[in-house]
Write an enzyme that holds these catalytic residues in place. Structure first.
Site, short mmCIF file in Angstrom:
data_model
loop_
_atom_site.label_atom_id
_atom_site.label_comp_id
_atom_site.label_asym_id
_atom_site.label_seq_id
_atom_site.Cartn_x
_atom_site.Cartn_y
_atom_site.Cartn_z
N LYS A 180 0.88 -1.18 0.00
CA LYS A 180 0.00 0.00 0.00
C LYS A 180 0.90 1.21 0.00
O LYS A 180 1.78 1.34 0.87
CB LYS A 180 -0.85 -0.04 1.27
CG LYS A 180 -1.63 1.21 1.56
CD LYS A 180 -2.37 1.05 2.89
CE LYS A 180 -3.29 2.22 3.10
NZ LYS A 180 -3.15 2.85 4.39
P1 FBP Z 1 -6.52 7.44 4.22
O1 FBP Z 1 -7.28 6.88 3.05
O2 FBP Z 1 -7.42 8.19 5.14
O3 FBP Z 1 -5.32 8.24 3.75
O4 FBP Z 1 -5.98 6.19 5.05
C1 FBP Z 1 -4.76 5.57 4.75
C2 FBP Z 1 -3.84 5.65 5.93
O5 FBP Z 1 -2.61 5.00 5.68
C3 FBP Z 1 -4.43 5.08 7.19
O6 FBP Z 1 -4.29 3.69 7.23
C4 FBP Z 1 -3.67 5.82 8.25
O7 FBP Z 1 -4.39 5.99 9.42
C5 FBP Z 1 -3.45 7.15 7.62
O8 FBP Z 1 -3.54 6.99 6.22
C6 FBP Z 1 -2.10 7.70 7.97
O9 FBP Z 1 -1.98 8.96 7.42
P2 FBP Z 1 -0.70 9.89 7.65
O10 FBP Z 1 0.38 9.04 8.26
O11 FBP Z 1 -0.36 10.38 6.28
O12 FBP Z 1 -1.15 10.97 8.55
#
Ligand code: FBP
Length: 266
Positions: A180
């Site tokens: 991912k």
């Molecule tokens: P989103 O679709 O909201 O971006 O979620 C993906 C994700 O990786 C989540 O699993 C995690 O909580 C978040 O984004 C972390 O975001 P960041 O580290 O960029 O603040």
């Protein structure tokens, strides 16, 4: 255990593609990430399950509290690393253990997930943890999803294709079964990310809420045309006024090859 892995992966990647709901934000960002109606996890989980999401990625505690909603209805990915934003900024470049592979097994999960911040000053520690997780998961035939996120003091733009494809390649080389990572802004650049991943399925990380849903659907479309296998999306669903419609539209792009313009009308 290769057989177990393949069976579990096929529960997540339906016809080789997946729409996964990311739901670890309660720890990663805190409850302020959720609109008031979705602070109660049961409300949003009911909506995404009802909309037919392929899998949900969450931490063990919330999974235990909500099993009656998703159990036997969607695939489950248990994330076993996390961090809060309450930490000093520098230390947010490290994720801590947030459960064990055995929690994922006990919950009947189809995969285990862990973050590696490629380029962080804590990269060495995160890699040690990654390999411990991967080792245990291998024993149980559980696939490992790596949130391969390049970020660190030397990384100016974490969405730059050179940086993202480096992380994707490193994720593949570290034995990830699913990757991912960030969307790089175009079909052409994301194709390079998919290529660097050397055959390991790549899923786009949703990112902050796009103001217009069509823009998000266009990103997803580009990811699929570039050879990506789907999306792991959180904020663009739970911060949307109609999360069900959003999941359905994303599914139409990912699974039915509908154009963003067709999908947005659903
Ligand atoms: P989103 O679709 O909201 O971006 O979620 C993906 C994700 O990786 C989540 O699993 C995690 O909580 C978040 O984004 C972390 O975001 P960041 O580290 O960029 O603040």
């Amino acid at each position: 255990n290769e057989v177990g892995k393949r069976i579990r992966l096929s529960r997540i990647l339906r016809n080789d593609r997946a729409v996964v709901f990311a739901f670890d934000h309660g720890v990663e960002h805190g409850p302020s990430d959720f609109p008031p109606e979705h602070v109660n996890p049961r409300v949003i989980l009911e909506k995404v399950v009802d909309a037919g999401v392929d899998a949900i990625m969450m931490l063990p505690g919330i999974a235990r509290l909500t099993w009656d909603i998703w159990g036997n209805k969607t695939a489950l990915i248990i994330k076993v690393t996390s961090k809060t934003n309450l930490r000093p900024k520098d230390e947010r470049l490290l994720q801590s253990p947030f459960g064990f592979v055995e929690d994922a097994v006990a919950l009947g999960a189809d995969a285990v997930a862990a973050t590696v911040y490629w380029g962080s000053q804590y990269e060495d520690l995160m890699l040690q943890r990654w390999f411990t997780i991967r080792d245990a998961a291998e024993t149980y035939g559980l696939p490992c999803l790596q949130l391969a996120y390049p970020r660190g003091p030397a990384i100016a733009n974490r969405y730059d294709v050179e940086i993202v494809r480096y992380g994707a390649r490193a994720a593949a080389e570290s034995g990830a079964d699913l990757i991912k990572t960030y969307y790089t802004g175009s079909l052409e650049t994301f194709r390079e990310v998919v290529k660097a991943a050397s055959g390991v399925p790549v899923l786009m990380s949703g990112g902050p809420r796009r103001e217009k849903e069509i823009d998000f659907l266009r990103d997803v479309w580009n990811v699929i045309q570039a050879g990506g296998k789907g999306v792991v999306v959180g904020r663009n669903v739970f911060q949307h006024k109609n999360p069900k419609a959003m999941i359905k539209a994303v599914k139409a792009v990912v699974h039915e090859n509908k154009t963003p313009e067709e999908a947005v009308k659903l």
